[in-house]
Enzyme design. Sequence first.
Site, PDB file in Angstrom:
ATOM      1  N   GLU A   1      78.805  67.528  31.528  1.00  0.00           N
ATOM      2  CA  GLU A   1      79.804  67.248  32.615  1.00  0.00           C
ATOM      3  C   GLU A   1      81.031  66.264  32.766  1.00  0.00           C
ATOM      4  O   GLU A   1      80.714  65.372  32.197  1.00  0.00           O
ATOM      5  CB  GLU A   1      79.022  66.750  33.958  1.00  0.00           C
TER       6      GLU A   1
ATOM      7  N   LYS B   1      71.160  65.673  42.667  1.00  0.00           N
ATOM      8  CA  LYS B   1      71.157  64.948  41.639  1.00  0.00           C
ATOM      9  C   LYS B   1      71.435  63.340  42.428  1.00  0.00           C
ATOM     10  O   LYS B   1      71.979  62.798  43.573  1.00  0.00           O
ATOM     11  CB  LYS B   1      72.925  65.094  41.177  1.00  0.00           C
TER      12      LYS B   1
ATOM     13  N   THR C   1      82.059  65.495  40.415  1.00  0.00           N
ATOM     14  CA  THR C   1      82.634  64.770  41.531  1.00  0.00           C
ATOM     15  C   THR C   1      83.923  65.545  41.990  1.00  0.00           C
ATOM     16  O   THR C   1      84.607  65.602  42.259  1.00  0.00           O
ATOM     17  CB  THR C   1      84.337  63.751  40.724  1.00  0.00           C
TER      18      THR C   1
END
Length: 202
Positions: A40, A125, A66
């Site tokens: 990521e 998550k 994000t």
Amino acid sequence: MSIVEALAEHRLLGIIRGNDPDACVETARTLLAQGVEVLEVSLTSRDALTVLGRLAGSARWIGAGTVLTARDARRARDAGATFAVTPALGEGVTASIEMGLPVLAGALTPTEVHAAVTAGAAAVKLFPASEFGPDYLAALRAPFPGVPFVPVGGISVEDVPRYLAAGALAVGVGSPLVGDAPDGGDLSALADRAARFVKALS
């Protein structure tokens, strides 16, 4: 193979966030060489979209982190991201799903976990994981046994077996894994840390 299947196979999501685009790319390449195959790149990194684009050809599983807005999701997809990761529920989750980008949706409470699943997230998550620990994950899995959880936030190499034993699909690790490598730090030290994390998965 789906992102959930990839996470189930590899058990580790390497999270890259840094101020040096070239160093971020080299960090990713070092992680790939050490067997960390699901990565990521946080959009808070400098020139994150360029980094994503440079890695898209060599990393099969390269996600954008994000992702907060529809614009974030669209730009990440166009840069070559194969999945999205969000810190929370919101527009980034719904937009990613609408454009066919699998998403690891950030959630913490039972209400948020339920909302993430209802929205169509590929996985949840669990963030920030270190504030509550593996026992909290185990407690969440009782009412949500079929939800793929990926705890993220402050997970050390010693924590990895405990989270996996508590039922994590995989663990997401940023600074304890990458250290200062995305800012131009020592890649040899990164390789050593990556080897220790990979060993902790077994």
